[in-house]
Structure formats: C-alpha cells, structure tokens
Design a protein around this motif. Sequence first.
Motif, PDB file in Angstrom:
ATOM      1  N   LEU A   1      22.512  84.497  13.757  1.00  0.00           N
ATOM      2  CA  LEU A   1      22.964  83.639  12.655  1.00  0.00           C
ATOM      3  C   LEU A   1      23.932  82.567  13.153  1.00  0.00           C
ATOM      4  O   LEU A   1      23.884  81.419  12.697  1.00  0.00           O
ATOM      5  CB  LEU A   1      23.623  84.481  11.567  1.00  0.00           C
ATOM      6  CG  LEU A   1      22.711  85.399  10.773  1.00  0.00           C
ATOM      7  CD1 LEU A   1      23.524  86.215   9.779  1.00  0.00           C
ATOM      8  CD2 LEU A   1      21.633  84.609  10.059  1.00  0.00           C
ATOM      9  N   LEU A   2      24.784  82.932  14.101  1.00  0.00           N
ATOM     10  CA  LEU A   2      25.707  81.963  14.679  1.00  0.00           C
ATOM     11  C   LEU A   2      24.954  80.883  15.451  1.00  0.00           C
ATOM     12  O   LEU A   2      25.318  79.702  15.389  1.00  0.00           O
ATOM     13  CB  LEU A   2      26.710  82.670  15.578  1.00  0.00           C
ATOM     14  CG  LEU A   2      27.839  81.823  16.142  1.00  0.00           C
ATOM     15  CD1 LEU A   2      28.677  81.228  15.017  1.00  0.00           C
ATOM     16  CD2 LEU A   2      28.698  82.649  17.063  1.00  0.00           C
TER      17      LEU A   2
ATOM     18  N   GLY B   1      21.928  79.837  14.767  1.00  0.00           N
ATOM     19  CA  GLY B   1      21.366  78.976  13.730  1.00  0.00           C
ATOM     20  C   GLY B   1      22.403  78.034  13.143  1.00  0.00           C
ATOM     21  O   GLY B   1      22.126  76.853  12.898  1.00  0.00           O
ATOM     22  N   ALA B   2      23.613  78.529  12.927  1.00  0.00           N
ATOM     23  CA  ALA B   2      24.684  77.676  12.401  1.00  0.00           C
ATOM     24  C   ALA B   2      25.046  76.580  13.408  1.00  0.00           C
ATOM     25  O   ALA B   2      25.284  75.419  13.019  1.00  0.00           O
ATOM     26  CB  ALA B   2      25.907  78.523  12.072  1.00  0.00           C
ATOM     27  N   TYR B   3      25.073  76.929  14.700  1.00  0.00           N
ATOM     28  CA  TYR B   3      25.341  75.914  15.728  1.00  0.00           C
ATOM     29  C   TYR B   3      24.272  74.824  15.701  1.00  0.00           C
ATOM     30  O   TYR B   3      24.585  73.630  15.768  1.00  0.00           O
ATOM     31  CB  TYR B   3      25.369  76.538  17.121  1.00  0.00           C
ATOM     32  CG  TYR B   3      26.720  77.010  17.583  1.00  0.00           C
ATOM     33  CD1 TYR B   3      27.808  76.159  17.633  1.00  0.00           C
ATOM     34  CD2 TYR B   3      26.904  78.315  18.014  1.00  0.00           C
ATOM     35  CE1 TYR B   3      29.037  76.581  18.070  1.00  0.00           C
ATOM     36  CE2 TYR B   3      28.130  78.759  18.455  1.00  0.00           C
ATOM     37  CZ  TYR B   3      29.192  77.885  18.479  1.00  0.00           C
ATOM     38  OH  TYR B   3      30.405  78.313  18.918  1.00  0.00           O
TER      39      TYR B   3
ATOM     40  N   ILE C   1      22.229  73.961  13.212  1.00  0.00           N
ATOM     41  CA  ILE C   1      22.306  73.183  11.973  1.00  0.00           C
ATOM     42  C   ILE C   1      23.440  72.168  12.051  1.00  0.00           C
ATOM     43  O   ILE C   1      23.267  70.986  11.723  1.00  0.00           O
ATOM     44  CB  ILE C   1      22.460  74.119  10.766  1.00  0.00           C
ATOM     45  CG1 ILE C   1      21.163  74.883  10.524  1.00  0.00           C
ATOM     46  CG2 ILE C   1      22.871  73.350   9.519  1.00  0.00           C
ATOM     47  CD1 ILE C   1      21.290  75.999   9.521  1.00  0.00           C
ATOM     48  N   ALA C   2      24.614  72.621  12.496  1.00  0.00           N
ATOM     49  CA  ALA C   2      25.753  71.705  12.604  1.00  0.00           C
ATOM     50  C   ALA C   2      25.500  70.625  13.643  1.00  0.00           C
ATOM     51  O   ALA C   2      25.866  69.455  13.446  1.00  0.00           O
ATOM     52  CB  ALA C   2      27.011  72.491  12.951  1.00  0.00           C
TER      53      ALA C   2
ATOM     54  N   TYR D   1      23.060  68.043  12.210  1.00  0.00           N
ATOM     55  CA  TYR D   1      23.760  67.255  11.192  1.00  0.00           C
ATOM     56  C   TYR D   1      24.668  66.216  11.844  1.00  0.00           C
ATOM     57  O   TYR D   1      24.689  65.055  11.431  1.00  0.00           O
ATOM     58  CB  TYR D   1      24.575  68.179  10.285  1.00  0.00           C
ATOM     59  CG  TYR D   1      25.436  67.439   9.301  1.00  0.00           C
ATOM     60  CD1 TYR D   1      24.867  66.834   8.181  1.00  0.00           C
ATOM     61  CD2 TYR D   1      26.801  67.336   9.486  1.00  0.00           C
ATOM     62  CE1 TYR D   1      25.651  66.136   7.279  1.00  0.00           C
ATOM     63  CE2 TYR D   1      27.586  66.646   8.600  1.00  0.00           C
ATOM     64  CZ  TYR D   1      27.010  66.048   7.493  1.00  0.00           C
ATOM     65  OH  TYR D   1      27.789  65.358   6.605  1.00  0.00           O
TER      66      TYR D   1
END
Length: 125
Positions: A7-8, A10-12, A14-15, A18
């Motif tokens: 999940l981390l 994926g967050a990296y 996505i950020a 962006y």
Amino acid sequence: MEFVLSLLVGAYFIAAVYLMLSRYVVRLLLGVALLGNGVNLLIFTAGRLTHEVPPVIPYGEQVPQTVTANPLPQALVLTAIVIAFSIFAYLLVLAMRAYQELGTDDTDHMRVAEPVDTPRPPTGY
C-alpha cells in the motif's frame, strides 16, 4: 507487513505521478525523487521480507541447509539508490540553471522556442 508496504508503494507511485504532472519544475523534481523511492521499496518488497539468516553457505556444502535471505533484491535496491540519486542531482542542477536563465520555474512560461508574438503557420493550402 508486506501488504502494508505494498500500500505504501502504491501511495508513493500515486503521489509521484501527481507531482510529475504539475506545471512547476520543483514539484516535478519531488515527483521524480518519490518515484525513485517507490521503485526501491517495490524491489525490496518483491524480494520477500523475512527474518532469516544471512545468505552464507558453510564451508564444504553446495547449498544452504536452512532458508536464507535473498541478496539479489538488496543489491538491486543499492544500485537503484545510486542511479535515482544521480538522476535527481542532474535534474536539480538542470532546473536551477533553467531558473537562472529564464527567471521562472513554471513550464508554461519556459516556452523560449515558441515565441508569443509570431504569426501562426498556415493551416491549409
């Protein structure tokens, strides 16, 4: 533990995407840095996180007798850290030089090759 790290990762990503879609060069650089860290964490997580013994084979044996750690993801992450840092340093110097020459970090105002006052090219024959 691996699910949380996935999940981390994926967050990296996505950020990073962006930030790289921003108009400002500083945000683009931060996105590249986050992307490099996300890739490193992805490689490290793909190598399975286990608390095992070091990858050392005792003298006289051909294969280890117990489960050992996989050294390949660690070597790949070490190499990726060096490559990501060198790319980030190069882009940082390039962005700083562009800011010194153009006076802005907005990519819409950096269009030196496309002057505003020139007439448009013909659209037909």
